[in-house]
Design a protein around this motif. Structure first.
Motif, PDB file in Angstrom:
ATOM      1  N   LEU A  10       0.839  -1.207   0.000  1.00  0.00           N
ATOM      2  CA  LEU A  10       0.000   0.000   0.000  1.00  0.00           C
ATOM      3  C   LEU A  10       0.870   1.251   0.000  1.00  0.00           C
ATOM      4  N   ALA A  11       1.943   1.203   0.797  1.00  0.00           N
ATOM      5  CA  ALA A  11       2.839   2.367   0.865  1.00  0.00           C
ATOM      6  C   ALA A  11       3.469   2.626  -0.504  1.00  0.00           C
ATOM      7  N   ARG A  12       3.799   1.539  -1.213  1.00  0.00           N
ATOM      8  CA  ARG A  12       4.377   1.724  -2.542  1.00  0.00           C
ATOM      9  C   ARG A  12       3.335   2.197  -3.542  1.00  0.00           C
ATOM     10  N   CYS A  13       2.098   1.765  -3.362  1.00  0.00           N
ATOM     11  CA  CYS A  13       1.012   2.291  -4.201  1.00  0.00           C
ATOM     12  C   CYS A  13       0.882   3.789  -4.000  1.00  0.00           C
ATOM     13  N   ALA A  14       1.025   4.221  -2.757  1.00  0.00           N
ATOM     14  CA  ALA A  14       0.914   5.648  -2.457  1.00  0.00           C
ATOM     15  C   ALA A  14       1.969   6.446  -3.215  1.00  0.00           C
ATOM     16  N   MET A  15       3.076   5.780  -3.577  1.00  0.00           N
ATOM     17  CA  MET A  15       4.133   6.454  -4.337  1.00  0.00           C
ATOM     18  C   MET A  15       3.956   6.253  -5.842  1.00  0.00           C
ATOM     19  N   GLY A  16       2.859   5.614  -6.233  1.00  0.00           N
ATOM     20  CA  GLY A  16       2.583   5.431  -7.648  1.00  0.00           C
ATOM     21  C   GLY A  16       3.169   4.175  -8.254  1.00  0.00           C
ATOM     22  N   ASP A  17       3.559   3.215  -7.410  1.00  0.00           N
ATOM     23  CA  ASP A  17       4.185   1.982  -7.900  1.00  0.00           C
ATOM     24  C   ASP A  17       3.122   1.028  -8.460  1.00  0.00           C
ATOM     25  N   ARG A  18       3.054   0.936  -9.791  1.00  0.00           N
ATOM     26  CA  ARG A  18       2.012   0.126 -10.423  1.00  0.00           C
ATOM     27  C   ARG A  18       2.232  -1.365 -10.231  1.00  0.00           C
ATOM     28  N   ALA A  19       3.488  -1.778 -10.178  1.00  0.00           N
ATOM     29  CA  ALA A  19       3.766  -3.202  -9.941  1.00  0.00           C
ATOM     30  C   ALA A  19       3.291  -3.589  -8.545  1.00  0.00           C
ATOM     31  N   ALA A  20       3.447  -2.678  -7.600  1.00  0.00           N
ATOM     32  CA  ALA A  20       2.972  -2.939  -6.235  1.00  0.00           C
ATOM     33  C   ALA A  20       1.456  -3.057  -6.227  1.00  0.00           C
ATOM     34  N   PHE A  21       0.766  -2.232  -7.048  1.00  0.00           N
ATOM     35  CA  PHE A  21      -0.690  -2.336  -7.108  1.00  0.00           C
ATOM     36  C   PHE A  21      -1.100  -3.701  -7.614  1.00  0.00           C
ATOM     37  N   ARG A  22      -0.426  -4.168  -8.650  1.00  0.00           N
ATOM     38  CA  ARG A  22      -0.782  -5.475  -9.198  1.00  0.00           C
ATOM     39  C   ARG A  22      -0.591  -6.578  -8.152  1.00  0.00           C
ATOM     40  N   ALA A  23       0.522  -6.498  -7.441  1.00  0.00           N
ATOM     41  CA  ALA A  23       0.792  -7.496  -6.395  1.00  0.00           C
ATOM     42  C   ALA A  23      -0.266  -7.406  -5.300  1.00  0.00           C
ATOM     43  N   LEU A  24      -0.638  -6.187  -4.962  1.00  0.00           N
ATOM     44  CA  LEU A  24      -1.665  -5.974  -3.933  1.00  0.00           C
ATOM     45  C   LEU A  24      -2.999  -6.549  -4.406  1.00  0.00           C
ATOM     46  N   TYR A  25      -3.354  -6.268  -5.664  1.00  0.00           N
ATOM     47  CA  TYR A  25      -4.600  -6.781  -6.219  1.00  0.00           C
ATOM     48  C   TYR A  25      -4.610  -8.310  -6.160  1.00  0.00           C
ATOM     49  N   ASP A  26      -3.551  -8.923  -6.669  1.00  0.00           N
ATOM     50  CA  ASP A  26      -3.486 -10.383  -6.717  1.00  0.00           C
ATOM     51  C   ASP A  26      -3.625 -11.005  -5.332  1.00  0.00           C
ATOM     52  N   ALA A  27      -3.042 -10.345  -4.340  1.00  0.00           N
ATOM     53  CA  ALA A  27      -3.078 -10.900  -2.981  1.00  0.00           C
ATOM     54  C   ALA A  27      -4.431 -10.685  -2.305  1.00  0.00           C
ATOM     55  N   SER A  28      -5.149  -9.634  -2.674  1.00  0.00           N
ATOM     56  CA  SER A  28      -6.336  -9.251  -1.911  1.00  0.00           C
ATOM     57  C   SER A  28      -7.669  -9.465  -2.633  1.00  0.00           C
ATOM     58  N   ALA A  29      -7.637  -9.582  -3.965  1.00  0.00           N
ATOM     59  CA  ALA A  29      -8.890  -9.594  -4.720  1.00  0.00           C
ATOM     60  C   ALA A  29      -9.885 -10.682  -4.305  1.00  0.00           C
ATOM     61  N   PRO A  30      -9.455 -11.927  -4.073  1.00  0.00           N
ATOM     62  CA  PRO A  30     -10.460 -12.903  -3.664  1.00  0.00           C
ATOM     63  C   PRO A  30     -11.153 -12.531  -2.356  1.00  0.00           C
ATOM     64  N   LYS A  31     -10.393 -12.060  -1.397  1.00  0.00           N
ATOM     65  CA  LYS A  31     -10.997 -11.666  -0.131  1.00  0.00           C
ATOM     66  C   LYS A  31     -11.969 -10.513  -0.343  1.00  0.00           C
ATOM     67  N   LEU A  32     -11.530  -9.478  -1.052  1.00  0.00           N
ATOM     68  CA  LEU A  32     -12.358  -8.291  -1.241  1.00  0.00           C
ATOM     69  C   LEU A  32     -13.582  -8.595  -2.097  1.00  0.00           C
ATOM     70  N   PHE A  33     -13.435  -9.459  -3.102  1.00  0.00           N
ATOM     71  CA  PHE A  33     -14.593  -9.837  -3.903  1.00  0.00           C
ATOM     72  C   PHE A  33     -15.576 -10.618  -3.040  1.00  0.00           C
ATOM     73  N   GLY A  34     -15.047 -11.423  -2.138  1.00  0.00           N
ATOM     74  CA  GLY A  34     -15.897 -12.157  -1.200  1.00  0.00           C
ATOM     75  C   GLY A  34     -16.748 -11.219  -0.364  1.00  0.00           C
ATOM     76  N   VAL A  35     -16.152 -10.118   0.064  1.00  0.00           N
ATOM     77  CA  VAL A  35     -16.885  -9.117   0.851  1.00  0.00           C
ATOM     78  C   VAL A  35     -18.002  -8.509   0.010  1.00  0.00           C
ATOM     79  N   SER A  36     -17.635  -8.084  -1.202  1.00  0.00           N
ATOM     80  CA  SER A  36     -18.576  -7.410  -2.092  1.00  0.00           C
ATOM     81  C   SER A  36     -19.746  -8.323  -2.444  1.00  0.00           C
ATOM     82  N   LEU A  37     -19.420  -9.573  -2.756  1.00  0.00           N
ATOM     83  CA  LEU A  37     -20.454 -10.530  -3.159  1.00  0.00           C
ATOM     84  C   LEU A  37     -21.382 -10.896  -2.000  1.00  0.00           C
TER      85      LEU A  37
END
Lengths: 179, 237
Positions: A10-37
């Motif tokens: 997240l801290a690297r995302c705050a600095m605009g690190d797009r690779a960090a965003f992708r890694a963050l997405y991959d690690a969190s998306a199933p959990k977050l989609f579970g919440v949304s669904l």
């Protein structure tokens, strides 16, 4: 305290690190989609809410403060709020409570267990001190995004009774968790 | 029958407790639109209230275990990234600038090194970038050359060698974070690194490149752990 890898990403995302965003997405998306669904029920709406949530996460990554809970918990709160916004904006404001099964707690994953076990134990213990129907109402408000109307319907009590129940339960929880 | 419900009257509860319950109701999204809007405003203006909201949010997140993970459709990631980042970034295009010389290197050594490092320049090519990498205490001297057409970074060692059981690792500082570009070639003075297009797109004039001394085999952590051997900034040629 164990290193919070999500917080680092997240801290690297705050600095605009797009690779960090992708890694963050991959690690969190199933959990977050579970919440949304869970909250929205419909996949199409859940996908849309998830997308909006990730945009907010990217744009507000710098606002996450490490002292206030784990980074994944912060992300969950963004999605939960986004999903509830979508829920409340629907034309039919209440869901058909009779159709919703009492879903069992899926339980925390190993990472959540390792990181939040003390907090979870404390909360579970304080919940355990509440009358079961009050505890269930607080949980359902959080996990399903139920409104007071829906909770009153679910527990078959008048609306004002549910309001009083819940406020008292929250006061008890605050006392138990630490004032 | 006594129990937690038998608080005589809600008004008997001290104001801060009632306020705490309000903060929890706010987190639980139970408030009507007017009350909710008032709490949003209070979060900004009342730090005590804001702290209580944050506290409830952190505590109630212990309930997150109830949300079972569900894999979203594979296409969603691309849609999110497209929304956030737009089209794939192209490499920076710079116009010609004069040669930058680092003061520590002798003019002759620098010119010779640059001559060795630069390929024949084609006018229509994207401008290559070079870095004269200055040694730190006990370190070495390098010249780095970046070819944005081929997404290749080439490093030439001019002087210096690592300690016997240490490896030299190359890093670029990209968007504030060091990215490993791999270990240096131990057989000869030249190391050639082919970069992923995404990474190459984010390297440009002003990018810091550095060489660190790491345990044999490279950093175990994914980030630089050893002493800085040489460092420099990529510049237009």
């Amino acid at each position: 305290m164990k290193q919070d890898n999500t917080a680092k990403l997240l801290a690297r995302c705050a600095m605009g690190d797009r690779a960090a965003f992708r890694a963050l997405y991959d690690a969190s998306a199933p959990k977050l989609f579970g919440v949304s669904l869970r909250i929205l029920g419909s996949r199409a709406e859940a996908e849309e809410a998830l997308q909006e949530a990730y945009v907010k996460i990217w744009n507000n990554a710098g606002r996450y403060q490490a002292g206030r809970g784990a980074a994944l918990g912060w992300m969950v709160s963004v999605v939960r709020n986004q999903a509830i916004d979508a829920l409340r904006a629907r034309r039919a404001p209440t869901r058909d409570i009779a159709d919703m099964p009492e879903l069992a707690d899926a339980g925390p994953g190993p990472e959540a267990r390792a990181m939040a076990s003390d907090d979870r134990r404390r909360l579970e213990s304080c919940f355990g001190a509440l009358p079961p129907d009050r505890a269930s109402a607080v949980r359902a408000a959080y996990v399903e995004g139920f409104s007071y109307e829906e909770l009153a319907q679910r527990h078959r009590v008048p609306l004002n009774t549910m309001r009083t129940w819940l406020r008292r339960a929250l006061i008890s929880l605050r006392e138990c968790l630490g004032g | 029958m006594s129990g937690p419900d038998d608080i005589e009257d809600i008004e008997d509860i001290p104001p801060e407790r009632r306020d705490s319950a309000l903060a929890a109701e706010y987190v639980l999204r139970l408030l009507d639109p007017a009350e909710d809007a008032a709490c949003v405003a209070r979060e900004y203006s009342d730090p005590v209230f804001a702290a209580e909201v944050a506290r409830w949010q952190a505590e109630l997140s212990a309930l997150d275990g109830a949300f079972a993970p569900v894999k979203p459709p594979a296409a969603l990631r691309g849609r999110v990234e497209e929304r956030l980042f737009g089209a794939r970034p192209s490499a920076l295009k710079r116009i010609w600038a004069s040669v930058w010389l680092w003061r520590g290197l002798t003019a002759l050594a620098t010119v010779a090194a640059l001559w060795l490092a630069l390929p024949l320049l084609r006018p229509e090519a994207e401008a290559p970038l070079v870095a004269a990498m200055a040694p730190r205490e006990g370190g070495g001297e390098f010249v780095a050359h970046f070819d944005p057409d081929k997404d290749v970074l080439e490093l030439t060692r001019l002087a210096g060698a690592p300690a016997p059981d240490r490896s030299l690792e190359l890093w670029a500082l990209v968007d504030g974070a060091p990215v490993s570009l791999g270990l240096l070639n131990e057989e000869g003075p030249r190391t050639r690194v082919a970069l992923a297009p995404e990474l190459a797109g984010r390297i440009g004039a002003g990018t810091l490149v550095e060489v660190t001394e790491e345990p044999e085999g490279g950093s175990p952590t994914g980030g630089p752990t050893g002493t800085v051997f040489a460092v420099g900034y990529l510049r237009d040629v």
